[in-house]
Design a protein around this motif. Structure first.
Motif, PDB file in Angstrom:
ATOM      1  N   ARG A 166       0.830  -1.207   0.000  1.00 23.28           N
ATOM      2  CA  ARG A 166       0.000   0.000   0.000  1.00 23.28           C
ATOM      3  C   ARG A 166       0.863   1.254   0.000  1.00 23.28           C
ATOM      4  NH1 ARG A 166      -2.923   3.743   3.314  1.00 23.28           N
ATOM      5  NH2 ARG A 166      -1.647   3.303   5.133  1.00 23.28           N
ATOM      6  N   ARG A 167       1.887   1.242   0.828  1.00 18.24           N
ATOM      7  CA  ARG A 167       2.788   2.395   0.914  1.00 18.24           C
ATOM      8  C   ARG A 167       3.586   2.560  -0.384  1.00 18.24           C
ATOM      9  NH1 ARG A 167       4.639   4.307   6.160  1.00 18.24           N
ATOM     10  NH2 ARG A 167       3.202   3.666   7.788  1.00 18.24           N
ATOM     11  N   SER A 168       4.012   1.473  -0.985  1.00 24.15           N
ATOM     12  CA  SER A 168       4.797   1.552  -2.214  1.00 24.15           C
ATOM     13  C   SER A 168       3.996   2.201  -3.338  1.00 24.15           C
ATOM     14  CB  SER A 168       5.271   0.156  -2.637  1.00 24.15           C
ATOM     15  OG  SER A 168       6.135  -0.407  -1.672  1.00 24.15           O
ATOM     16  N   VAL A 169       2.734   1.801  -3.470  1.00 18.94           N
ATOM     17  CA  VAL A 169       1.869   2.385  -4.491  1.00 18.94           C
ATOM     18  C   VAL A 169       1.675   3.880  -4.229  1.00 18.94           C
ATOM     19  CG1 VAL A 169      -0.468   2.404  -5.448  1.00 18.94           C
ATOM     20  CG2 VAL A 169       0.681   0.223  -4.977  1.00 18.94           C
ATOM     21  N   PHE A 170       1.480   4.231  -2.961  1.00 19.88           N
ATOM     22  CA  PHE A 170       1.268   5.637  -2.606  1.00 19.88           C
ATOM     23  C   PHE A 170       2.522   6.463  -2.874  1.00 19.88           C
ATOM     24  CE2 PHE A 170       1.283   9.175   0.414  1.00 19.88           C
ATOM     25  CZ  PHE A 170       0.066   9.770   0.120  1.00 19.88           C
ATOM     26  N   ILE A 171       3.689   5.958  -2.470  1.00 17.10           N
ATOM     27  CA  ILE A 171       4.940   6.691  -2.656  1.00 17.10           C
ATOM     28  C   ILE A 171       5.256   6.864  -4.140  1.00 17.10           C
ATOM     29  CG2 ILE A 171       7.443   6.461  -2.423  1.00 17.10           C
ATOM     30  CD1 ILE A 171       6.166   7.695  -0.015  1.00 17.10           C
ATOM     31  N   ALA A 172       4.877   5.889  -4.963  1.00 17.25           N
ATOM     32  CA  ALA A 172       5.084   6.033  -6.409  1.00 17.25           C
ATOM     33  C   ALA A 172       4.313   7.240  -6.936  1.00 17.25           C
ATOM     34  CB  ALA A 172       4.648   4.755  -7.130  1.00 17.25           C
ATOM     35  N   ARG A 173       3.094   7.447  -6.423  1.00 12.47           N
ATOM     36  CA  ARG A 173       2.306   8.621  -6.813  1.00 12.47           C
ATOM     37  C   ARG A 173       2.955   9.901  -6.299  1.00 12.47           C
ATOM     38  NH1 ARG A 173      -3.189   7.440  -4.187  1.00 12.47           N
ATOM     39  NH2 ARG A 173      -3.772   9.414  -5.185  1.00 12.47           N
ATOM     40  N   VAL A 174       3.514   9.832  -5.086  1.00 14.89           N
ATOM     41  CA  VAL A 174       4.208  10.992  -4.521  1.00 14.89           C
ATOM     42  C   VAL A 174       5.433  11.339  -5.366  1.00 14.89           C
ATOM     43  CG1 VAL A 174       5.516  11.829  -2.528  1.00 14.89           C
ATOM     44  CG2 VAL A 174       3.386  10.572  -2.177  1.00 14.89           C
ATOM     45  N   ASN A 175       6.207  10.329  -5.759  1.00  9.16           N
ATOM     46  CA  ASN A 175       7.395  10.566  -6.579  1.00  9.16           C
ATOM     47  C   ASN A 175       7.036  11.194  -7.922  1.00  9.16           C
ATOM     48  OD1 ASN A 175       9.009   9.465  -4.597  1.00  9.16           O
ATOM     49  ND2 ASN A 175       9.108   7.451  -5.522  1.00  9.16           N
ATOM     50  N   GLU A 176       5.929  10.733  -8.507  1.00 12.20           N
ATOM     51  CA  GLU A 176       5.504  11.277  -9.795  1.00 12.20           C
ATOM     52  C   GLU A 176       5.110  12.736  -9.660  1.00 12.20           C
ATOM     53  OE1 GLU A 176       2.127  10.429 -13.284  1.00 12.20           O
ATOM     54  OE2 GLU A 176       2.238   9.162 -11.491  1.00 12.20           O
ATOM     55  N   ALA A 177       4.372  13.057  -8.590  1.00  6.44           N
ATOM     56  CA  ALA A 177       3.970  14.450  -8.360  1.00  6.44           C
ATOM     57  C   ALA A 177       5.187  15.328  -8.110  1.00  6.44           C
ATOM     58  CB  ALA A 177       3.002  14.529  -7.182  1.00  6.44           C
ATOM     59  N   TYR A 178       6.164  14.793  -7.394  1.00  2.12           N
ATOM     60  CA  TYR A 178       7.373  15.584  -7.121  1.00  2.12           C
ATOM     61  C   TYR A 178       8.180  15.816  -8.389  1.00  2.12           C
ATOM     62  CZ  TYR A 178      11.938  16.898  -5.323  1.00  2.12           C
ATOM     63  OH  TYR A 178      13.128  17.555  -5.101  1.00  2.12           O
ATOM     64  N   ALA A 179       8.292  14.787  -9.219  1.00  4.04           N
ATOM     65  CA  ALA A 179       9.030  14.941 -10.470  1.00  4.04           C
ATOM     66  C   ALA A 179       8.395  16.006 -11.354  1.00  4.04           C
ATOM     67  CB  ALA A 179       9.091  13.605 -11.210  1.00  4.04           C
ATOM     68  N   ASP A 180       7.052  16.148 -11.267  1.00  5.18           N
ATOM     69  CA  ASP A 180       6.344  17.179 -12.032  1.00  5.18           C
ATOM     70  C   ASP A 180       6.318  18.521 -11.310  1.00  5.18           C
ATOM     71  OD1 ASP A 180       5.824  15.321 -13.985  1.00  5.18           O
ATOM     72  OD2 ASP A 180       3.842  14.799 -13.219  1.00  5.18           O
ATOM     73  N   ALA A 181       6.907  18.563 -10.092  1.00  4.75           N
ATOM     74  CA  ALA A 181       6.899  19.784  -9.279  1.00  4.75           C
ATOM     75  C   ALA A 181       5.472  20.279  -9.050  1.00  4.75           C
ATOM     76  CB  ALA A 181       7.755  20.869  -9.934  1.00  4.75           C
ATOM     77  N   ASP A 182       4.547  19.341  -8.872  1.00  4.78           N
ATOM     78  CA  ASP A 182       3.132  19.670  -8.707  1.00  4.78           C
ATOM     79  C   ASP A 182       2.809  19.804  -7.223  1.00  4.78           C
ATOM     80  OD1 ASP A 182       0.364  19.851  -8.701  1.00  4.78           O
ATOM     81  OD2 ASP A 182       0.150  18.503 -10.420  1.00  4.78           O
ATOM     82  N   GLU A 183       2.877  21.027  -6.700  1.00  2.00           N
ATOM     83  CA  GLU A 183       2.660  21.258  -5.275  1.00  2.00           C
ATOM     84  C   GLU A 183       1.215  20.953  -4.870  1.00  2.00           C
ATOM     85  OE1 GLU A 183       3.872  25.191  -4.362  1.00  2.00           O
ATOM     86  OE2 GLU A 183       5.892  24.959  -5.187  1.00  2.00           O
ATOM     87  N   ASP A 184       0.255  21.300  -5.723  1.00  2.00           N
ATOM     88  CA  ASP A 184      -1.153  21.044  -5.389  1.00  2.00           C
ATOM     89  C   ASP A 184      -1.403  19.547  -5.236  1.00  2.00           C
ATOM     90  OD1 ASP A 184      -1.718  23.739  -5.426  1.00  2.00           O
ATOM     91  OD2 ASP A 184      -2.363  23.742  -7.525  1.00  2.00           O
ATOM     92  N   ARG A 185      -0.847  18.761  -6.159  1.00  2.00           N
ATOM     93  CA  ARG A 185      -1.051  17.309  -6.074  1.00  2.00           C
ATOM     94  C   ARG A 185      -0.366  16.735  -4.838  1.00  2.00           C
ATOM     95  NH1 ARG A 185       0.860  13.146 -10.177  1.00  2.00           N
ATOM     96  NH2 ARG A 185       1.620  14.968 -11.292  1.00  2.00           N
ATOM     97  N   LEU A 186       0.795  17.268  -4.472  1.00  2.00           N
ATOM     98  CA  LEU A 186       1.478  16.807  -3.265  1.00  2.00           C
ATOM     99  C   LEU A 186       0.644  17.119  -2.028  1.00  2.00           C
ATOM    100  CD1 LEU A 186       5.152  17.831  -4.097  1.00  2.00           C
ATOM    101  CD2 LEU A 186       4.308  15.506  -3.800  1.00  2.00           C
ATOM    102  N   ARG A 187       0.005  18.281  -2.005  1.00  2.00           N
ATOM    103  CA  ARG A 187      -0.864  18.617  -0.862  1.00  2.00           C
ATOM    104  C   ARG A 187      -2.073  17.688  -0.808  1.00  2.00           C
ATOM    105  NH1 ARG A 187       0.395  23.870  -2.800  1.00  2.00           N
ATOM    106  NH2 ARG A 187       1.842  24.975  -1.401  1.00  2.00           N
ATOM    107  N   GLU A 188      -2.647  17.381  -1.976  1.00  2.00           N
ATOM    108  CA  GLU A 188      -3.779  16.456  -2.014  1.00  2.00           C
ATOM    109  C   GLU A 188      -3.373  15.071  -1.519  1.00  2.00           C
ATOM    110  OE1 GLU A 188      -5.061  16.504  -6.032  1.00  2.00           O
ATOM    111  OE2 GLU A 188      -5.892  18.542  -5.942  1.00  2.00           O
ATOM    112  N   LEU A 189      -2.192  14.629  -1.906  1.00  2.00           N
ATOM    113  CA  LEU A 189      -1.705  13.329  -1.445  1.00  2.00           C
ATOM    114  C   LEU A 189      -1.462  13.343   0.054  1.00  2.00           C
ATOM    115  CD1 LEU A 189       0.745  12.536  -4.369  1.00  2.00           C
ATOM    116  CD2 LEU A 189      -1.308  11.249  -3.787  1.00  2.00           C
ATOM    117  N   GLY A 190      -0.993  14.487   0.572  1.00  2.00           N
ATOM    118  CA  GLY A 190      -0.800  14.605   2.010  1.00  2.00           C
ATOM    119  C   GLY A 190      -2.113  14.472   2.760  1.00  2.00           C
ATOM    120  N   ALA A 191      -3.161  15.133   2.265  1.00  2.00           N
ATOM    121  CA  ALA A 191      -4.477  15.028   2.893  1.00  2.00           C
ATOM    122  C   ALA A 191      -5.019  13.606   2.782  1.00  2.00           C
ATOM    123  CB  ALA A 191      -5.437  16.017   2.225  1.00  2.00           C
TER     124      ALA A 191
END
Length: 283
Positions: A171-196
């Motif tokens: 579960r964590r691996s799948v989630f972190i993969a999404r986090v890494n993708e958002a970070y690579a795109d420098a997408d701050e809004d998506r990172l905040r959504e993932l945090g929530a």
């Protein structure tokens, strides 16, 4: 805690035997287990910080490579083509055998299709460089400070290495993969959504096993994982892009701009040289 067999039991447990305990030994074992658990937690956090550092560097190397190819690749290709055209013009003017051989060698490096200039017509930019299309180009080499902060917080909270079972690790691996993708795109809004999203998820147990064998095995795994990451970090650092980024570690985007300016100057100089060589023939 031990059971003392009674006489005549043949080694079988005697229900009336006196059970002897050693409180001091139990306290020593408990203290040792606590120290081992503390060491495991420290090793986990150290590994996570190291993995964060490796991943952020990997993102920067990947972004730099893609931007380098997109922005500078056409310039290098144009320089090679101009070198071939200049060598051919020199050979045509001199008729010297050595000049002709150099022209063949320069052309062999480019290997253009017939009518290459016609194919380029209308497709070159104002600077004489053909753009390279990238469907998802990164915004810049290094994501901004806020994106870095959000990424690090999420990685520390949801890192798969904190999981104590395979289901939770997946579960964590799948989630972190999404986090890494958002970070690579420098997408701050998506990172905040993932945090929530993570905060709204199930509460996970953070207690570590107390059994010594399990803790030792955990330490061994952490050491192996760090060694594997060290290999990745060394490869990234020693790569051509990694070495190039060392020229300006604080501003890799500025380095790309600087290289682009230098290449454009070289393109302009070669085009001017080519114009001088072909002008007499046209006259």
């Amino acid at each position: 805690m031990a059971s003392v067999p009674g006489p005549g039991t043949g080694g079988r447990r005697n229900p009336y035997a006196v059970r002897v305990t050693n409180p001091e030994a139990e306290q020593v074992d408990q203290a040792a287990s606590q120290r081992l658990a503390k060491a495991v937690r420290a090793a986990e956090q150290a590994l996570i910080e190291f993995e964060i550092a490796v991943e952020t560097f990997r993102v920067e190397v990947d972004n730099f490579s893609r931007l380098h190819h997109q922005r500078l690749g056409p310039m290098y290709a144009r320089l090679d083509e101009l070198d071939a055209l200049i060598a051919e013009a020199v050979a045509a003017n001199s008729g010297d055998r050595e000049d002709i051989e150099r022209a063949w060698e320069a052309r062999a490096l480019v290997m253009p299709m017939p009518g290459i200039e016609e194919l380029f017509e209308g497709m070159l930019g104002q600077d004489g460089v053909r753009p390279v299309e990238d469907p998802n180009p990164p915004r810049r080499v290094r994501p901004g400070k806020e994106a870095q902060r959000l990424y690090r917080e999420l990685a520390r909270k949801a890192h798969p290495d904190l999981a104590q079972d395979e289901a939770e690790k997946e579960r964590r691996s799948v989630f972190i993969a999404r986090v890494n993708e958002a970070y690579a795109d420098a997408d701050e809004d998506r990172l905040r959504e993932l945090g929530a999203e993570w905060e709204a998820g199930p509460v996970l147990e953070e207690e570590l096993p107390t059994e010594a064998e399990v803790l030792y095995a955990r330490l061994e795994w952490l050491a192996e994982r760090k060694e594997a990451l060290s290999v990745i970090a060394t490869d990234l650092d020693g790569s051509a892009i990694g070495q190039m980024m060392k020229l300006s570690p604080d501003d890799p985007d500025g380095l790309l701009n600087e290289i682009a300016e230098q290449l454009l100057e070289q393109v302009g100089a070669r085009e001017a040289r080519l114009a001088e060589l072909v002008r007499p023939a046209e006259g």
